[in-house]
Design an enzyme around this catalytic site. Structure first.
Site, mmCIF file in Angstrom:
data_model
loop_
_atom_site.group_PDB
_atom_site.id
_atom_site.type_symbol
_atom_site.label_atom_id
_atom_site.label_comp_id
_atom_site.label_asym_id
_atom_site.label_seq_id
_atom_site.Cartn_x
_atom_site.Cartn_y
_atom_site.Cartn_z
ATOM 1 N N HIS A 124 0.833 -1.206 0.000
ATOM 2 C CA HIS A 124 0.000 0.000 0.000
ATOM 3 C C HIS A 124 0.871 1.260 0.000
ATOM 4 C CE1 HIS A 124 -3.294 -2.699 0.965
ATOM 5 N NE2 HIS A 124 -4.148 -1.700 0.997
ATOM 6 N N HIS A 173 1.001 -4.326 9.519
ATOM 7 C CA HIS A 173 2.372 -4.002 9.118
ATOM 8 C C HIS A 173 3.176 -3.477 10.293
ATOM 9 C CE1 HIS A 173 2.797 -4.628 4.839
ATOM 10 N NE2 HIS A 173 1.636 -4.047 4.605
#
Length: 207
Positions: A124, A173
């Site tokens: 992302h 993450h």
């Protein structure tokens, strides 16, 4: 400008390489930052972060960029269309390749969204940096007012940062995954712009 751009590409590449070589030693910082963000969760903020994460996904950004490229092509701006396509597809492919090369596991707990790939780098962050970056460039060169150009670039940067933060907040993450995505995405964008400008100079000389 070309020398500056080339130096920027090199610096970003070195920074990303250094981070890749040392992220194992940043576990304490990674954990503390992630836990701090997770500790700020609330239903309303979670809804915002999920929306930001969706905006920064390839599912949204790749079709958006290709749509802009088609619009540019129809408007006879084929070189800029090629810049958008090349930057976007390159970033889209680069993320999975690097993930499989590094094979870093994601955090094991507190996920708020489903994930099924390796962690490093954040796809992302990488994709949003490259795609929103190139779209900001394409838009800003069409604006005459300096303040409008700066506002366009600033909006792109802010959105990229928020997308990265959302991935940590959602628990999927480590902060260094996101940082690596930003560095690699920025390096890829700068490299694409460097090539684009070199081809433009060659075209102008040829004319």
């Amino acid at each position: 400008m070309p020398a500056t751009r080339a130096a920027l590409v090199g610096a970003l590449a070195l920074a990303a390489a250094a981070l890749t070589a040392t992220f194992g030693g940043l576990v304490t910082l990674d954990t503390a930052t992630r836990e701090w963000l997770i500790g700020r969760r609330s239903p309303d903020l979670t809804a915002v972060m999920i929306a930001l994460s969706t905006i920064g996904s390839s599912v949204v950004l790749v079709p958006l960029a290709l749509g802009v490229a088609v619009w540019l092509g129809v408007g006879r701006h084929r070189r800029e269309a090629s810049l958008v396509v090349g930057t976007t597809l390159g970033a889209w492919l680069l993320g999975p390749l690097l993930k499989h090369a590094v094979e870093r596991a994601r955090p094991e707990d507190a996920h708020l969204v489903l994930v099924n790939s390796w962690a490093y780098p954040s796809g992302h962050s990488l994709t949003s940096t490259a795609v929103l970056g190139v779209l900001s460039v394409v838009v800003s060169i069409r604006l005459t007012a300096r303040t409008a150009r700066l506002a366009t670039v600033a909006a792109g940067v802010i959105l990229v940062v928020l997308v990265g933060i959302s991935r940590i907040y959602l628990g999927v993450h480590w902060p260094t995954d996101v940082l690596a995505g930003w560095l690699i995405g920025a390096g890829w964008l700068a490299g694409c712009l460097l090539v684009y400008e070199a081809l433009e100079r060659r075209r102008l000389v040829g004319e």
